[in-house]
Design a protein around this motif. Structure first.
Motif, short mmCIF file in Angstrom:
data_model
loop_
_atom_site.label_atom_id
_atom_site.label_comp_id
_atom_site.label_asym_id
_atom_site.label_seq_id
_atom_site.Cartn_x
_atom_site.Cartn_y
_atom_site.Cartn_z
N LEU A 325 0.56 -1.09 0.15
CA LEU A 325 -0.35 -0.10 -0.22
C LEU A 325 0.49 0.91 -0.33
N LEU A 326 1.91 0.86 0.54
CA LEU A 326 3.00 2.23 0.42
C LEU A 326 3.42 2.88 -0.83
N PRO A 327 3.95 4.45 -1.07
CA PRO A 327 4.52 4.45 -2.61
C PRO A 327 5.50 4.23 -3.50
N ILE A 351 18.73 7.99 -17.67
CA ILE A 351 18.14 7.69 -16.45
C ILE A 351 16.92 8.11 -16.06
N GLY A 352 16.70 7.48 -15.08
CA GLY A 352 14.85 8.38 -14.72
C GLY A 352 14.49 7.58 -13.38
N ALA A 353 13.40 8.29 -12.45
CA ALA A 353 13.21 7.77 -11.16
C ALA A 353 11.66 8.69 -11.13
N ARG A 354 11.11 7.78 -10.98
CA ARG A 354 9.27 8.27 -10.53
C ARG A 354 8.31 7.15 -9.50
N ALA A 355 8.03 8.14 -8.96
CA ALA A 355 6.89 7.92 -7.29
C ALA A 355 5.86 7.05 -7.88
N SER A 356 5.40 6.57 -7.21
CA SER A 356 3.65 6.45 -7.60
C SER A 356 2.92 6.07 -6.53
N LEU A 357 1.74 6.32 -6.47
CA LEU A 357 0.98 5.62 -5.20
C LEU A 357 -0.59 5.36 -5.76
#
Length: 523
Positions: A325-327, A351-357
């Protein structure tokens, strides 16, 4: 114009292929196996049931039977395969902990240029001519690595759960081995009775049948009162029926033992003659307090150990649910290539980074917590219910042993009396002070008492195995190699020679249920 025609033809061809695949998929019917293929498979299974086994080279004793069962019994080999499968699944699950490393290559073509105009935002007028920056035919390739931190955490928990399932499979194997040794021990002594009495029972049946014929002849010739002859014949028939039932039970005991040690049912084998030990019952009395045995059973029983691992799996499932359940955080890096003369750089690094929730899944957190609590409560309740059953089984095993021991002692006394009665009946027939009927009766009673003595001894042996199984004692240490038949036999022989009280006390000390007495140092 030509390019549009080619494009329409390509679309029509693609549609025809898709329709054909859809038609084939919808027209699948059940395809039953033919009788010939089933018969071939059954013959192959039959040929493999008893292969790769060391041949019998002599009479079998109890350690031989137990060793062959441990090495060749089909059910035990199945549990070994299940344990190996669970271990393989653990190794496979560990790969989910690694980042995702992917390489791809492809080819792309289109029937027209990917051209476009630029339009003025204010006036809406098209500025300049149509241009394109990507060619119709392209070669694409990339190598990239990606890592999802959230997936790594969940995968780690899943791997720990699979590791516990490996341990649960090992506990199931322990239980199968304990039950197998108990069954072999009981079947062996019943088969020993078959070896000792089967021939004598067959001979006595022939004598009873002959006596029945002579009684029939005497009745027909009226050489004795009809009422006496009828009573005599009825008694003979009752004895004959009992003897035939006993002979069938003896024959079944040999078949049962052959099945447990994985011999073909019709295999001819003989057991090593073993005399009954009159002092066996006294030397193997448990001599341990019942509460200590109950606590030992709650500590060692494979079912309860497996339930504790299952509870740990449930706890890890709670952690996995909360973690999911965490991002999520995706990290990626790749090296890319694209052919074409219109690109300034045909290859580049990225290169890349992505957060999702997922906010809807986050809202389900209270429900997930309640579900996890319910799961843990059910696991605890199941373990407590199983603990009650285990404690009950320990008490029943002790009571069964007391009954079996008393029955064996009574059978010894009865057998001594019946053998004395048989000797006296033989003397009376020789002195012609008694009829042959009294001799037959005495032989029947003596044989029945000896068979009852063997059966009570087999029950005594089974009661001792039940005590060991009820408290969860393994028949052999884990260090004994199970693929060496001779080593198995020697280890089992040493284990059987050790009195039951000593084995129980050793496990009580090793588990800490009872404190080990301190050995006084010699001066």
């Amino acid at each position: 114009m030509k390019e549009k025609t080619v494009g329409r033809a390509f679309v029509r061809g693609l549609g025809a292929v898709a329709a054909g695949l859809l038609l084939v998929g919808c027209s699948l019917d059940p395809d039953p196996m033919t009788m010939e293929s089933i018969r071939t498979s059954a013959a192959a299974d039959m040929a493999e049931l008893f292969t790769d086994q060391e041949p019998l080279t002599g009479d079998i004793d109890l350690p031989d039977a137990m060793a062959r069962a441990l090495k060749y019994n089909v059910e035990r080999r199945l549990t070994l395969m299940e344990t190996a499968l669970a271990s393989g699944q653990l190794n496979f699950a560990s790969y989910d902990l690694l980042p995702r490393l992917a390489a791809s290559a492809g080819y792309s073509t289109r029937d027209s240029n990917d051209a476009s105009f630029s339009r003025n935002v204010t006036t809406g007028n098209t500025a300049g001519e149509a241009t394109y920056s990507r060619e119709r035919q392209r070669l694409l390739a990339d190598v990239g690595i990606s890592w999802n931190v959230l997936d790594f955490g969940v995968s780690y928990i899943r791997a720990r759960q699979q590791a516990d399932r490996v341990l649960i499979a090992e506990e199931r194997r322990r239980k199968v081995v304990q039950n197998l040794m108990q069954d072999v021990r009981y079947a062996y002594w019943r088969a020993a009775a078959a070896d000792a009495f089967l021939g004598r029972v067959t001979q006595l049946i022939a004598r009873v049948e002959d006596a029945q014929k002579r009684a029939q002849s005497a009745q027909d010739q009226k050489l004795a009162p009809a009422q006496d002859m009828l009573a005599y014949r009825r008694e003979l028939l009752d004895q004959l029926r009992r003897l035939e039932r006993q002979r069938e039970q003896l024959a079944l005991a040999r078949t049962e033992l052959a099945t447990l040690i994985n011999l073909p049912p019709n295999t001819l084998f003989s057991l090593k003659r073993t005399d009954l030990d009159p002092a066996f019952a006294e030397g193997h009395d448990p001599q341990v307090a019942l509460p200590a045995l109950e606590l030992l059973a709650l500590t060692l029983r494979p079912e309860l150990v497996g339930e504790r691992y299952q509870a740990r799996i449930g706890q890890n499932e709670s952690y996995a649910t909360i973690l999911s359940l965490l991002p999520g955080l995706d990290l990626n890096a790749s090296h890319n290539f694209e052919s074409g003369n219109l690109l300034l750089n045909n290859s580049w690094n990225e290169i890349g980074a992505r957060a999702s929730l997922n906010l809807f899944r986050l809202a389900s957190l209270p429900s997930a917590m309640r579900l996890n609590e319910s799961r843990e409560e059910v696991d605890a309740a199941r373990r407590k219910a199983l603990s009650v059953a285990v404690v009950t089984q320990v008490n029943l095993a002790i009571q069964s042993h007391r009954i079996a021991r008393k029955d064996y002692e009574r059978a010894q006394l009865v057998d001594e009396l019946e053998q004395s009665a048989l000797a006296e009946a033989g003397k009376a027939v020789q002195a012609r002070t008694a009829t042959d009927l009294s001799k037959v009766r005495a032989e029947l009673a003596a044989l029945s008492s000896q068979m009852a003595l063997y059966n009570s001894y087999a029950e005594l042996q089974r009661s001792l195995s039940q005590i060991e199984s009820s408290v969860g004692i393994d028949p052999l240490p884990a260090s004994v190699p199970t693929d060496d038949l001779a080593a198995l036999r020697d280890a089992i022989e040493q284990r059987l020679a050790q009195p039951l009280p000593d084995r129980l006390r050793t496990h009580l000390w090793d588990t800490g249920v009872l404190p080990k007495p301190e050995v006084a140092e010699t001066p």
